[in-house]
Design an enzyme around this catalytic site. Structure first.
Site, PDB file in Angstrom:
ATOM      1  N   GLU A  87      -7.959  38.657  37.450  1.00 40.80           N
ATOM      2  CA  GLU A  87      -8.151  37.600  36.393  1.00 40.80           C
ATOM      3  C   GLU A  87      -7.071  36.719  36.218  1.00 40.80           C
ATOM      4  O   GLU A  87      -6.135  37.077  35.565  1.00 40.80           O
ATOM      5  CB  GLU A  87      -8.368  38.387  35.095  1.00 40.80           C
ATOM      6  CG  GLU A  87      -9.570  39.630  35.086  1.00 40.80           C
ATOM      7  CD  GLU A  87     -11.037  39.067  35.387  1.00 40.80           C
ATOM      8  OE1 GLU A  87     -11.001  37.825  34.877  1.00 40.80           O
ATOM      9  OE2 GLU A  87     -11.737  39.702  35.940  1.00 40.80           O
ATOM     10  N   GLU A 109     -14.759  41.654  34.943  1.00 41.20           N
ATOM     11  CA  GLU A 109     -14.576  43.010  34.319  1.00 41.20           C
ATOM     12  C   GLU A 109     -15.580  42.896  33.033  1.00 41.20           C
ATOM     13  O   GLU A 109     -16.473  42.288  32.996  1.00 41.20           O
ATOM     14  CB  GLU A 109     -13.081  42.685  33.394  1.00 41.20           C
ATOM     15  CG  GLU A 109     -11.931  42.551  34.469  1.00 41.20           C
ATOM     16  CD  GLU A 109     -10.556  42.732  33.749  1.00 41.20           C
ATOM     17  OE1 GLU A 109     -10.225  41.941  32.881  1.00 41.20           O
ATOM     18  OE2 GLU A 109      -9.740  43.369  34.167  1.00 41.20           O
ATOM     19  N   CYS A 112      -5.860  33.106  27.872  1.00 40.93           N
ATOM     20  CA  CYS A 112      -6.646  32.519  28.957  1.00 40.93           C
ATOM     21  C   CYS A 112      -7.760  31.787  28.628  1.00 40.93           C
ATOM     22  O   CYS A 112      -8.010  30.936  29.148  1.00 40.93           O
ATOM     23  CB  CYS A 112      -6.971  33.469  29.956  1.00 40.93           C
ATOM     24  SG  CYS A 112      -7.701  34.848  29.418  1.00 40.93           S
ATOM     25  N   ASN A 117       0.572  38.172  27.292  1.00 36.93           N
ATOM     26  CA  ASN A 117      -0.145  37.355  26.158  1.00 36.93           C
ATOM     27  C   ASN A 117      -0.977  38.111  25.153  1.00 36.93           C
ATOM     28  O   ASN A 117      -1.010  37.954  23.931  1.00 36.93           O
ATOM     29  CB  ASN A 117      -0.909  36.063  26.459  1.00 36.93           C
ATOM     30  CG  ASN A 117      -2.201  36.528  27.355  1.00 36.93           C
ATOM     31  OD1 ASN A 117      -2.165  37.808  28.241  1.00 36.93           O
ATOM     32  ND2 ASN A 117      -3.269  35.691  27.326  1.00 36.93           N
TER      33      ASN A 117
END
Ligand code: NDP
Length: 484
Positions: free
Chosen positions: A252, A465, A286, A154
Site C-alpha cells: 500500500e 487490504e 494517503c 501517519n
C-alpha cells in the site's frame, strides 16, 4: 497499563526486551522538537529471535480453533478500548496530531480493526464445487506461517493493527515493525497483548529502522509474506527483495489523489469535506486529495471560500481542543514541505495562503508546524503536481470538460484514490469507470466500510487490504478434489 515508559522495548516471544545490541534510537515529540523517549535500534539478530519465536508458536496458534482466536483478539480490542485515553495521548505525543483526532479516529479504529477481523474470521468460508464424474472439490484456506507487517508513521496504531489483526485472525504468527518515528502505541499494544493472554510468540514487535530491522524481516527466509504500507520508493525496494524468494506481497504505497469538483455539486457539503480531505492529519493521510480540480464556472467561488476557510484553521498544540492541525512528523518532513513551496514558486505557481510555518512560542517554539497551504497556477506536469508531498499543501487547477478532468486526474504515476463531487449520478458513474484509482469516493471522502477492498493501482500499490481480500492474502488456497 501503567505509566508510559521512557525506554520502549521489543516484544519477542511474549516478553518485553531491549535490542540485543543494547542500542537505542531517539524518539521525538514533533510538537516540541525534543527527544522524549527511546526505542530499540534492532538488527537482524533481533528479527531472528522474533521469527524463531513466531515459528515456535505457529503450530499451537494455527490449531487453537476459531473461537479461541476470536476471543483473544476481542480481548485485545477491549483492553485498548479500556485504555483509550492513554493510547490516544501516546499517539498524539508521538505524531504531533491533535488529540481530537487520535481519540476519535486512530485509536477507535485500532479497536475496530481487531473486532472486525476477529468476527470476520468466524464468518469466513471457502468455495466448494460439484464436479462431473462423481467428484467434488473444495478449497482449504490455510495460514501461511510467519508473516511480516511493516507500517508507516501517519496513522501508526490504525495501520499497524489493520495488518496485524487479519494476519493473526487467519492463524498466522506475526513479526511486525512500526515506524521508527512512531513506536509508542505499538509498545502499548505489546502490553495489551500480554494482558490479554496472547500466547508467547504469536505476535512479535521489533522496533528500529527500515534498512536494518525492516529489511531483516523482508529477507528472512521463514517469513512467507510481507504486508507493507509506506512510500512507493520503499515499496519498490521491498518488492525487489521479496521477489527472488517468491514471497506474497501486499504493498500500500503513495498517492497524489485528485479531488474533482463539478459546478453542479452540493457546494456546502463539498466544501466541508474538501477541507477535511486536504488538511486532515496535516495532509498526511494517503487518501488526502492533494490536487483539487474545479470545473471552471465554479472555480472563482470555490477558491474564495476555500481560502477563507483554510485561513481560519488553527495550527497549534496537539493537546489543545482549539487546534485543527498539529505538527508534522519530523524536521525532515517539514523541510521537505518547505522545499515544495519553493519549488511551486519556481515552477510559476502562486501561494494563495499559508506557505510558511506559524509563529508559535513557549514549548512549541521548536515544533515542526506548517500552515495549511493552497497553491494555484501550476501545470499538471510540473513536479509539484506530480510528486507526493504528504503535507498540508494542495494545488488548485480549473478544468472545462469531463474528458479534461479525467486526463488531469489520471495524468500522474499514482492511482490510490479519487473524489468526485457532482449531483449528476450518471456523470459520477462515468467518472468512476474512467478514473485510474483503487478507490473512488462520490460526494464524500474517507467514508470507510472495512468490508470494501482497499488499495491502489499504478505506483500506489499491489494487492488489496480489507474485507475478505486481506483474509485471502494471509491464507494459502489449497484445492482438494474428492472422488466418490
Ligand atoms: P516509508 O516507506 O519511509 O516507511 C514505511 C515503513 O517501512 C516504516 O516502518 C519504515 O521504517 C519501513 N522501511 C523503510 N525502509 C525499509 C526497507 N528498506 N525495508 C523494510 N522496511 C523499510 O514511509 P513513511 O513512513 O514515510 O510513510 C509515508 C508514506 O506512506 C507515504 O508515501 C504515504 O502515501 C504512504 N502511505 C500509504 C498508505 C496506503 O494505504 N496506500 C497509507 C498510509 C501511508 P522506519 O520509518 O522505521 O525507518
Amino acid at each position: 497499563m501503567g505509566a508510559t515508559d521512557k525506554y520502549i522495548k521489543n516484544y519477542i516471544g511474549g516478553a518485553l526486551v531491549p535490542a540485543l545490541s543494547g542500542n537505542y534510537l531517539e524518539n521525538y515529540n514533533p510538537a516540541t522538537g525534543k527527544v522524549y523517549s527511546y526505542l530499540p535500534d534492532s538488527e537482524a539478530e533481533d528479527v531472528e529471535k522474533a521469527v524463531a519465536a513466531a515459528e515456535e508458536a505457529f503450530a499451537k496458534w494455527s490449531g487453537i480453533g476459531l473461537q479461541k482466536r476470536f476471543r483473544l483478539l476481542m480481548r485485545i480490542a477491549d483492553i485498548i478500548e479500556q485504555n483509550m485515553e492513554e493510547f490516544a495521548k501516546a499517539e498524539s505525543t508521538d505524531t504531533g496530531k491533535p488529540l481530537s483526532m487520535s481519540s476519535t479516529v486512530d485509536i477507535p479504529r485500532a479497536v475496530t480493526n481487531f473486532r472486525f477481523f476477529a468476527t470476520g474470521i468466524v464468518h469466513f468460508s471457502t468455495q466448494s464445487h460439484y464436479t462431473e464424474k462423481e467428484a467434488f472439490n473444495f478449497t482449504l484456506r490455510q495460514p501461511l506461517g510467519v508473516v511480516g507487517c511493516i507500517s508507516p508513521w501517519n496513522l501508526p496504531l490504525y495501520l499497524f493493527t489493520w495488518k496485524i489483526a487479519p494476519a493473526l485472525a487467519t492463524g498466522n504468527c506475526v513479526v511486525a515493525k512500526p515506524s521508527e518515528w512512531t513506536p509508542m502505541t505499538a509498545f502499548l499494544l505489546s502490553k495489551a497483548c500480554i494482558e490479554a493472554g496472547l500466547p508467547a510468540g504469536v505476535l512479535n514487535i521489533v522496533h528500529g529502522t527500515g534498512p536494518k530491522a525492516g529489511e531483516a524481516i523482508v529477507t528472512h527466509p521463514q517469513v512467507k509474506a510481507i504486508s507493507f504500507t509506506g512510500g512507493t520508493k520503499t515499496g519498490k525496494r521491498i518488492a525487489s527483495l521479496a521477489a527472488p524468494e517468491f514471497k506474497k506481497i501486499s504493498l500500500e504505497l503513495g498517492g497524489k489523489n485528485p479531488n474533482i469538483i463539478f459546478a453542479d455539486c452540493d457546494f456546502d457539503q463539498m466544501m466541508v469535506d474538501t477541507l477535511r480531505s486536504s488538511f486532515s492529519n496535516n495532509g498526511q493521510i494517503c487518501l488526502c486529495g492533494s490536487r483539487i480540480l474545479v470545473e471552471r464556472p465554479l472555480y472563482e467561488k470555490f477558491r474564495e471560500e476555500f481560502i477563507k476557510r483554510t485561513r481560519f484553521l488553527k495550527v497549534g498544540d496537539p493537546f489543545a481542543k482549539t487546534s485543527d492541525l498539529g505538527a508534522l512528523i519530523s524536521k525532515q518532513q517539514l523541510e521537505k514541505v518547505k522545499s515544495y513551496i519553493e519549488l511551486a514558486e519556481m515552477e510559476g505557481g502562486t501561494v494563495l495562503c499559508g506557505g510558511k510555518a506559524p509563529e508559535l512560542d513557549g514549548k512549541l517554539a521548536d515544533g515542526w508546524f506548517f500552515k495549511p497551504t493552497v497553491v494555484e497556477g501550476l501545470d499538471n506536469n510540473c513536479r509539484f503536481n506530480q510528486e507526493e508531498i504528504f503535507g498540508p499543501v494542495v494545488s488548485l487547477q480549473p478544468f472545462d470538460t469531463e474528458e479534461e478532468a479525467i486526463q488531469l486526474a489520471n495524468g500522474v504515476r499514482y492511482g490510490l484514490s479519487a473524489t468526485v463531487w457532482t449531483r449528476d449520478i450518471a456523470k459520477a458513474s462515468r467518472m468512476a469507470e474512467k478514473l485510474e484509482a483503487g478507490i473512488v469516493w462520490i460526494n464524500c471522502w474517507m467514508h470507510r466500510d472495512l468490508r470494501t477492498p482497499f488499495g491502489g493501482v499504478k505506483q500506489s500499490g499491489v494487492g488489496r487490504e480489507g474485507g475478505t481480500e486481506v483474509l485471502e492474502f494471509f491464507t494459502e488456497a489449497k484445492n482438494v478434489c474428492i472422488k466418490y
